[in-house]
Design an enzyme around this catalytic site. Structure first.
Site, PDB file in Angstrom:
ATOM      1  N   PRO A   9     -11.320  65.734  78.889  1.00 48.91           N
ATOM      2  CA  PRO A   9     -10.008  65.664  78.252  1.00 48.91           C
ATOM      3  C   PRO A   9      -9.562  64.242  77.900  1.00 48.91           C
ATOM      4  O   PRO A   9      -9.779  63.310  78.664  1.00 48.91           O
ATOM      5  CB  PRO A   9      -9.067  66.268  79.299  1.00 48.91           C
ATOM      6  CG  PRO A   9      -9.800  66.200  80.579  1.00 48.91           C
ATOM      7  CD  PRO A   9     -11.248  66.305  80.244  1.00 48.91           C
ATOM      8  N   ASN A  10      -8.976  64.163  76.724  1.00 42.63           N
ATOM      9  CA  ASN A  10      -8.366  62.936  76.185  1.00 42.63           C
ATOM     10  C   ASN A  10      -9.378  61.883  75.729  1.00 42.63           C
ATOM     11  O   ASN A  10      -8.989  60.869  75.165  1.00 42.63           O
ATOM     12  CB  ASN A  10      -7.371  62.319  77.203  1.00 42.63           C
ATOM     13  CG  ASN A  10      -6.269  63.290  77.541  1.00 42.63           C
ATOM     14  OD1 ASN A  10      -5.635  63.832  76.645  1.00 42.63           O
ATOM     15  ND2 ASN A  10      -6.051  63.553  78.813  1.00 42.63           N
ATOM     16  N   ARG A  17      -5.963  55.765  72.150  1.00 39.61           N
ATOM     17  CA  ARG A  17      -5.471  55.947  73.520  1.00 39.61           C
ATOM     18  C   ARG A  17      -5.589  54.648  74.315  1.00 39.61           C
ATOM     19  O   ARG A  17      -6.697  54.101  74.450  1.00 39.61           O
ATOM     20  CB  ARG A  17      -6.325  57.031  74.184  1.00 39.61           C
ATOM     21  CG  ARG A  17      -6.053  57.234  75.637  1.00 39.61           C
ATOM     22  CD  ARG A  17      -7.117  58.103  76.295  1.00 39.61           C
ATOM     23  NE  ARG A  17      -6.741  58.396  77.659  1.00 39.61           N
ATOM     24  CZ  ARG A  17      -7.570  58.887  78.576  1.00 39.61           C
ATOM     25  NH1 ARG A  17      -8.804  59.181  78.243  1.00 39.61           N
ATOM     26  NH2 ARG A  17      -7.144  59.115  79.795  1.00 39.61           N
ATOM     27  N   TYR A  22      -9.270  51.410  77.306  1.00 46.23           N
ATOM     28  CA  TYR A  22     -10.433  52.139  76.780  1.00 46.23           C
ATOM     29  C   TYR A  22     -11.045  51.527  75.523  1.00 46.23           C
ATOM     30  O   TYR A  22     -12.057  52.029  75.032  1.00 46.23           O
ATOM     31  CB  TYR A  22     -10.038  53.602  76.518  1.00 46.23           C
ATOM     32  CG  TYR A  22      -9.626  54.328  77.781  1.00 46.23           C
ATOM     33  CD1 TYR A  22     -10.551  54.597  78.782  1.00 46.23           C
ATOM     34  CD2 TYR A  22      -8.298  54.722  77.993  1.00 46.23           C
ATOM     35  CE1 TYR A  22     -10.180  55.248  79.945  1.00 46.23           C
ATOM     36  CE2 TYR A  22      -7.915  55.374  79.152  1.00 46.23           C
ATOM     37  CZ  TYR A  22      -8.862  55.641  80.126  1.00 46.23           C
ATOM     38  OH  TYR A  22      -8.500  56.278  81.289  1.00 46.23           O
ATOM     39  N   ASN A  75     -18.620  62.504  81.723  1.00 50.45           N
ATOM     40  CA  ASN A  75     -17.321  61.852  81.914  1.00 50.45           C
ATOM     41  C   ASN A  75     -16.285  62.955  81.805  1.00 50.45           C
ATOM     42  O   ASN A  75     -15.891  63.349  80.703  1.00 50.45           O
ATOM     43  CB  ASN A  75     -17.075  60.770  80.866  1.00 50.45           C
ATOM     44  CG  ASN A  75     -15.761  60.041  81.143  1.00 50.45           C
ATOM     45  OD1 ASN A  75     -14.971  60.458  81.993  1.00 50.45           O
ATOM     46  ND2 ASN A  75     -15.528  58.957  80.419  1.00 50.45           N
ATOM     47  N   ALA A  78      -9.869  63.063  83.640  1.00 52.22           N
ATOM     48  CA  ALA A  78      -9.033  63.316  84.824  1.00 52.22           C
ATOM     49  C   ALA A  78      -9.542  64.481  85.662  1.00 52.22           C
ATOM     50  O   ALA A  78      -9.260  64.546  86.868  1.00 52.22           O
ATOM     51  CB  ALA A  78      -7.591  63.561  84.393  1.00 52.22           C
ATOM     52  N   HIS A  81     -11.171  64.016  89.118  1.00 54.85           N
ATOM     53  CA  HIS A  81     -10.445  63.759  90.355  1.00 54.85           C
ATOM     54  C   HIS A  81      -9.997  65.032  91.069  1.00 54.85           C
ATOM     55  O   HIS A  81      -9.543  64.946  92.202  1.00 54.85           O
ATOM     56  CB  HIS A  81      -9.252  62.843  90.049  1.00 54.85           C
ATOM     57  CG  HIS A  81      -9.627  61.660  89.200  1.00 54.85           C
ATOM     58  ND1 HIS A  81     -10.610  60.768  89.577  1.00 54.85           N
ATOM     59  CD2 HIS A  81      -9.202  61.253  87.958  1.00 54.85           C
ATOM     60  CE1 HIS A  81     -10.747  59.840  88.626  1.00 54.85           C
ATOM     61  NE2 HIS A  81      -9.909  60.123  87.629  1.00 54.85           N
ATOM     62  N   ASP A  88     -18.316  72.725  91.132  1.00 55.10           N
ATOM     63  CA  ASP A  88     -19.175  73.860  91.511  1.00 55.10           C
ATOM     64  C   ASP A  88     -20.223  74.171  90.445  1.00 55.10           C
ATOM     65  O   ASP A  88     -21.274  74.741  90.758  1.00 55.10           O
ATOM     66  CB  ASP A  88     -18.321  75.120  91.741  1.00 55.10           C
ATOM     67  CG  ASP A  88     -17.705  75.158  93.127  1.00 55.10           C
ATOM     68  OD1 ASP A  88     -17.990  74.267  93.943  1.00 55.10           O
ATOM     69  OD2 ASP A  88     -16.916  76.091  93.394  1.00 55.10           O
ATOM     70  N   GLU A  99     -22.389  60.884  86.862  1.00 58.95           N
ATOM     71  CA  GLU A  99     -20.963  60.792  86.519  1.00 58.95           C
ATOM     72  C   GLU A  99     -20.700  59.411  85.935  1.00 58.95           C
ATOM     73  O   GLU A  99     -21.179  58.415  86.494  1.00 58.95           O
ATOM     74  CB  GLU A  99     -20.131  60.996  87.794  1.00 58.95           C
ATOM     75  CG  GLU A  99     -18.637  60.806  87.573  1.00 58.95           C
ATOM     76  CD  GLU A  99     -17.837  60.851  88.885  1.00 58.95           C
ATOM     77  OE1 GLU A  99     -18.159  61.685  89.770  1.00 58.95           O
ATOM     78  OE2 GLU A  99     -16.909  60.043  89.016  1.00 58.95           O
ATOM     79  N   HIS A 101     -17.719  56.673  83.891  1.00 57.73           N
ATOM     80  CA  HIS A 101     -16.359  56.374  83.427  1.00 57.73           C
ATOM     81  C   HIS A 101     -16.402  55.098  82.598  1.00 57.73           C
ATOM     82  O   HIS A 101     -17.154  54.163  82.922  1.00 57.73           O
ATOM     83  CB  HIS A 101     -15.399  56.201  84.606  1.00 57.73           C
ATOM     84  CG  HIS A 101     -15.324  57.423  85.445  1.00 57.73           C
ATOM     85  ND1 HIS A 101     -14.627  58.541  85.059  1.00 57.73           N
ATOM     86  CD2 HIS A 101     -15.940  57.729  86.605  1.00 57.73           C
ATOM     87  CE1 HIS A 101     -14.797  59.484  85.967  1.00 57.73           C
ATOM     88  NE2 HIS A 101     -15.589  59.027  86.912  1.00 57.73           N
ATOM     89  N   ILE A 102     -15.588  55.085  81.573  1.00 57.84           N
ATOM     90  CA  ILE A 102     -15.466  53.900  80.722  1.00 57.84           C
ATOM     91  C   ILE A 102     -14.809  52.766  81.520  1.00 57.84           C
ATOM     92  O   ILE A 102     -15.263  51.628  81.511  1.00 57.84           O
ATOM     93  CB  ILE A 102     -14.626  54.253  79.471  1.00 57.84           C
ATOM     94  CG1 ILE A 102     -15.387  55.279  78.621  1.00 57.84           C
ATOM     95  CG2 ILE A 102     -14.269  53.002  78.681  1.00 57.84           C
ATOM     96  CD1 ILE A 102     -14.551  55.923  77.531  1.00 57.84           C
ATOM     97  N   SER A 103     -13.725  53.110  82.200  1.00 62.31           N
ATOM     98  CA  SER A 103     -12.979  52.107  82.970  1.00 62.31           C
ATOM     99  C   SER A 103     -13.501  52.043  84.405  1.00 62.31           C
ATOM    100  O   SER A 103     -14.204  52.965  84.859  1.00 62.31           O
ATOM    101  CB  SER A 103     -11.491  52.469  82.974  1.00 62.31           C
ATOM    102  OG  SER A 103     -11.286  53.707  83.651  1.00 62.31           O
ATOM    103  N   ARG A 108      -8.087  50.977  89.529  1.00 59.60           N
ATOM    104  CA  ARG A 108      -6.893  51.601  88.948  1.00 59.60           C
ATOM    105  C   ARG A 108      -6.113  52.374  90.022  1.00 59.60           C
ATOM    106  O   ARG A 108      -6.260  52.097  91.197  1.00 59.60           O
ATOM    107  CB  ARG A 108      -7.325  52.482  87.762  1.00 59.60           C
ATOM    108  CG  ARG A 108      -8.026  51.660  86.657  1.00 59.60           C
ATOM    109  CD  ARG A 108      -8.442  52.513  85.481  1.00 59.60           C
ATOM    110  NE  ARG A 108      -7.285  53.068  84.808  1.00 59.60           N
ATOM    111  CZ  ARG A 108      -7.357  54.065  83.900  1.00 59.60           C
ATOM    112  NH1 ARG A 108      -8.536  54.573  83.572  1.00 59.60           N
ATOM    113  NH2 ARG A 108      -6.254  54.531  83.322  1.00 59.60           N
ATOM    114  N   ARG A 112      -7.382  57.923  91.094  1.00 57.41           N
ATOM    115  CA  ARG A 112      -8.650  57.806  90.346  1.00 57.41           C
ATOM    116  C   ARG A 112      -9.817  57.381  91.248  1.00 57.41           C
ATOM    117  O   ARG A 112     -10.962  57.345  90.828  1.00 57.41           O
ATOM    118  CB  ARG A 112      -8.508  56.809  89.189  1.00 57.41           C
ATOM    119  CG  ARG A 112      -7.512  57.238  88.141  1.00 57.41           C
ATOM    120  CD  ARG A 112      -7.511  56.300  86.944  1.00 57.41           C
ATOM    121  NE  ARG A 112      -6.232  56.336  86.271  1.00 57.41           N
ATOM    122  CZ  ARG A 112      -5.891  57.222  85.335  1.00 57.41           C
ATOM    123  NH1 ARG A 112      -6.747  58.139  84.943  1.00 57.41           N
ATOM    124  NH2 ARG A 112      -4.696  57.197  84.782  1.00 57.41           N
TER     125      ARG A 112
END
Ligand code: DQA
Length: 149
Positions: A9-10, A17, A22, A75, A78, A81, A88, A99, A101-103, A108, A112
């Site tokens: 999402p997002n 954004r 990002y 990725n 949210a 988290h 599952d 897994e 993440h960009i950031s 943060r 997160r």
């Protein structure tokens, strides 16, 4: 060797954004860069993005059947988290998963710092922008090469 790169999402809003976190590039820009970088290293890529938790669950479940993937870079935004459903789904497919993440999520907000996906992944890479995805693809290639797949 083909790697399925799933964005949650997002992440479709990259480019507009929270640019300070990002960056300026769109998801399409980033995917094109990752695809080219991977192709130079003999890795095919296929990309999937959804804002919907269940669609991400389905993409993970169908990584091999539908996408023909040998590994997954995820990725989940949210959902990372708190989504037990995506968590599952991961052990349902017996291929390497990383897994990303960009950031740098650890620099943060506290919420997160928690991942409910990481324990079902081979590893986690965060904080390197588009390079997080490239490093994850390289890690998966290493796992597959070593396993003789
Ligand atoms: C993110 C980090 C998450 O905490 C956030 O919810 C995102 C993006 C990242 O790539 O840095 O949507 O996964």
């Amino acid at each position: 060797m083909k790697i399925l790169i799933i964005n949650g999402p997002n992440l479709n809003m990259l480019g507009t954004r929270e640019k300070k976190i990002y960056g300026e590039r769109t998801l399409a820009d980033m995917n094109a860069e990752i695809a080219e970088w991977c192709a130079e290293r003999g890795i095919d890529t296929v990309f999937f993005q959804s804002n919907i938790e269940g669609e991400i669950v389905c993409a993970v479940q169908d990584a091999v059947r539908r996408f023909g993937a040998d590994g997954i870079v995820l990725n989940a935004g949210a959902y990372t988290h708190y989504s037990r459903a995506i968590g599952d789904a991961l052990p349902c497919v017996d291929i390497p998963k990383v897994e990303v993440h960009i950031s740098n999520v650890h620099a943060r907000e506290d919420f997160r710092h928690v991942s409910v996906l990481a324990d079902n992944c081979n590893g986690v890479i965060c904080g390197f922008g588009a390079d997080s995805y490239k490093l994850a693809c390289l890690a998966i290639k290493g796992i597959l090469d070593r396993s003789g797949a």
